[in-house]
Design a protein around this motif. Structure first.
Motif, PDB file in Angstrom:
ATOM      1  N   CYS A   1       2.676   1.002   6.470  1.00 42.32           N
ATOM      2  CA  CYS A   1       1.276   0.562   6.555  1.00 42.32           C
ATOM      3  C   CYS A   1       1.089  -0.881   7.010  1.00 42.32           C
ATOM      4  CB  CYS A   1       0.585   0.740   5.203  1.00 42.32           C
ATOM      5  SG  CYS A   1       1.135  -0.447   3.949  1.00 42.32           S
TER       6      CYS A   1
ATOM      7  N   GLN B   1       0.969  -3.487   5.056  1.00 44.78           N
ATOM      8  CA  GLN B   1       0.264  -4.280   4.051  1.00 44.78           C
ATOM      9  C   GLN B   1       1.149  -5.362   3.418  1.00 44.78           C
ATOM     10  OE1 GLN B   1      -2.927  -3.600   3.660  1.00 44.78           O
ATOM     11  NE2 GLN B   1      -3.317  -5.195   2.135  1.00 44.78           N
ATOM     12  N   CYS B   2       2.437  -5.104   3.308  1.00 42.96           N
ATOM     13  CA  CYS B   2       3.309  -6.049   2.596  1.00 42.96           C
ATOM     14  C   CYS B   2       3.910  -7.116   3.504  1.00 42.96           C
ATOM     15  CB  CYS B   2       4.430  -5.295   1.880  1.00 42.96           C
ATOM     16  SG  CYS B   2       5.621  -4.553   3.024  1.00 42.96           S
TER      17      CYS B   2
ATOM     18  N   GLY C   1       6.574   2.152   1.796  1.00 40.83           N
ATOM     19  CA  GLY C   1       7.506   2.962   2.569  1.00 40.83           C
ATOM     20  C   GLY C   1       7.643   2.521   4.014  1.00 40.83           C
ATOM     21  N   GLY C   2       7.304   1.261   4.315  1.00 43.18           N
ATOM     22  CA  GLY C   2       7.537   0.728   5.652  1.00 43.18           C
ATOM     23  C   GLY C   2       6.581   1.214   6.713  1.00 43.18           C
TER      24      GLY C   2
ATOM     25  N   MET D   1       9.133  -6.851   6.259  1.00 41.73           N
ATOM     26  CA  MET D   1       8.381  -5.961   5.376  1.00 41.73           C
ATOM     27  C   MET D   1       9.230  -5.746   4.117  1.00 41.73           C
ATOM     28  SD  MET D   1       6.183  -5.680   7.721  1.00 41.73           S
ATOM     29  CE  MET D   1       5.010  -4.656   6.912  1.00 41.73           C
TER      30      MET D   1
ATOM     31  N   CYS E   1       8.981  -4.158   1.402  1.00 44.60           N
ATOM     32  CA  CYS E   1       9.047  -2.880   0.668  1.00 44.60           C
ATOM     33  C   CYS E   1      10.284  -2.075   1.042  1.00 44.60           C
ATOM     34  CB  CYS E   1       7.779  -2.055   0.878  1.00 44.60           C
ATOM     35  SG  CYS E   1       7.508  -1.501   2.566  1.00 44.60           S
TER      36      CYS E   1
ATOM     37  N   MET F   1       0.836  -1.198   0.000  1.00 46.34           N
ATOM     38  CA  MET F   1       0.000   0.000   0.000  1.00 46.34           C
ATOM     39  C   MET F   1       0.877   1.257   0.000  1.00 46.34           C
ATOM     40  SD  MET F   1      -3.175   0.819   2.533  1.00 46.34           S
ATOM     41  CE  MET F   1      -4.070  -0.699   2.277  1.00 46.34           C
ATOM     42  N   CYS F   2       1.759   1.375   1.000  1.00 46.34           N
ATOM     43  CA  CYS F   2       2.570   2.602   1.077  1.00 46.34           C
ATOM     44  C   CYS F   2       3.929   2.475   0.403  1.00 46.34           C
ATOM     45  CB  CYS F   2       2.789   2.994   2.540  1.00 46.34           C
ATOM     46  SG  CYS F   2       3.908   1.897   3.432  1.00 46.34           S
TER      47      CYS F   2
HETATM   48  S1  FES Z   1       3.762  -1.578   1.710  1.00 41.18           S
HETATM   49 FE1  FES Z   1       3.387  -0.483   3.510  1.00 41.18          FE
HETATM   50  S2  FES Z   1       4.776  -1.352   4.936  1.00 41.18           S
HETATM   51 FE2  FES Z   1       5.313  -2.285   3.050  1.00 41.18          FE
END
Ligand code: FES
Length: 321
Positions: A273, A275-276, A270-271, A306, A308, A267-268
């Motif tokens: 959210c 989601q990953c 960038g560490g 994570m 991302c 989702m973000c």
């Molecule tokens: S996509 Fe958001 S923490 Fe990895």
């Protein structure tokens, strides 16, 4: 794995140089229809096809949420980064087509707030531009405190002053002007919510000062997306897909997994959210956690990562993916 909304094809209708290192991009639907609605603080992930490389970078939407005829984003050029911002600066022109995600808001305003107190530093101004447009339209009280290096390098300083007048305060570093944080935070009406976006040091300073002065966590909001770190190349085995992926020095684990054709959630990017999040089946080496989503205990347990922003160093890493 959560299902993602379909992506949106957009056309770049305008590129404007705002400062020597910041460009603004206006994006419209090629068929002229409105874009999906969003709220102040939302971002989209922009896909950039650069030869064989596909990059996906998150950018805050800065246009008014009350006008969905276009989206606008601002991109700060990073000459030593992994290339996404350089691609936007050097290759993207009016008339080009791009693909963006549906807007997602990880920095939403709390509408129960009696007042919104906004702190921005540098390019961290972008989500606030959309928030302020929304707050002004809805006649909600707010004030912005914006720290910039200098008048010339501060993006949107003139526009902010002319549209919002005394609701905006600019602090120019080259003039020795500092945000009077303790006084500002200590003198707000009950029910005020605080929002901060900017360099990591500024976010930490604002949040820790507010906590010291007794602000409850539910009234504190921040947005802190990290850029994936570079490092030594390594391999990761995806147990469910049965493939081995090589992660390059300037590639994130998530980008390498996607390049291998595996549809991983995000989702973000960038560490922030969660989601990953991937479960680690086994590893021999060191998990280099760079996110600020997992708790210290989760990081120490070695069971989650994570992809991302985080990396790995060692002999073997197997993910349940
Ligand atoms: S996509 Fe958001 S923490 Fe990895």
């Amino acid at each position: 794995m959560t299902e993602r909304s379909p992506k949106i094809e957009v056309e770049v209708s305008e590129v404007t140089e705002i400062t020597p290192i910041i460009k603004r991009f206006r994006l419209v639907r090629p068929d002229g229809l409105p874009l999906p609605t969003f709220s102040g603080g939302a971002h989209v992930v922009v896909e950039m096809r650069d030869g064989p490389t596909l990059r996906r970078n998150p950018y805050s939407l800065m246009s008014s949420p009350h006008d969905t005829s276009s989206y606008t984003i601002s991109v700060r050029r990073d000459d030593v980064g992994r290339g996404g911002s350089l691609f936007m600066h050097s290759k993207v022109r009016p008339g080009d087509r791009l693909v963006v995600s549906h807007p997602v808001n990880l920095f939403a305003m709390d509408h129960r707030a009696r007042k919104h107190l906004l702190f921005a530093g540098g390019i961290g101004i972008t989500p606030f531009l959309a928030m302020m447009a929304q707050l002004a339209q809805e006649h909600r009280p707010f004030e912005l405190h914006y720290a910039v290096r200098s008048e010339e390098q501060g993006a949107y300083v003139k526009e902010l002053r002319s549209v919002y007048g005394s609701r905006v305060r600019i602090y120019r570093d080259d003039q020795g002007e500092a945000v009077p944080l303790g006084r500002l935070i200590g003198n707000q009406p009950l029910g005020t919510h605080l929002y901060v976006c900017g360099p990591a040091g500024m976010i930490d300073w604002v949040l820790s000062t507010a906590r010291e002065l007794g602000w409850p966590d539910q009234a504190l909001h921040h947005e802190r997306f990290l850029a994936p770190a570079s490092g030594k190349p390594y391999e990761v085995v995806l147990a469910h897909s049965g493939i081995t992926v090589r992660v390059g020095s300037h590639q994130s684990m998530l980008e390498a997994i996607e390049a291998a054709g595996v549809d991983a959630p995000y989702m973000c990017r960038g560490g922030a959210c969660g989601q990953c999040e991937c479960r680690v089946q086994s590893f021999e080496g060191t998990l280099l956690h760079n996110d600020h989503y997992l708790t210290p205990d989760e990081k120490a347990s070695g069971t989650k990562i994570m992809p991302c922003v985080s990396r790995f160093e060692g002999n073997s890493l197997v993910l349940e993916l």
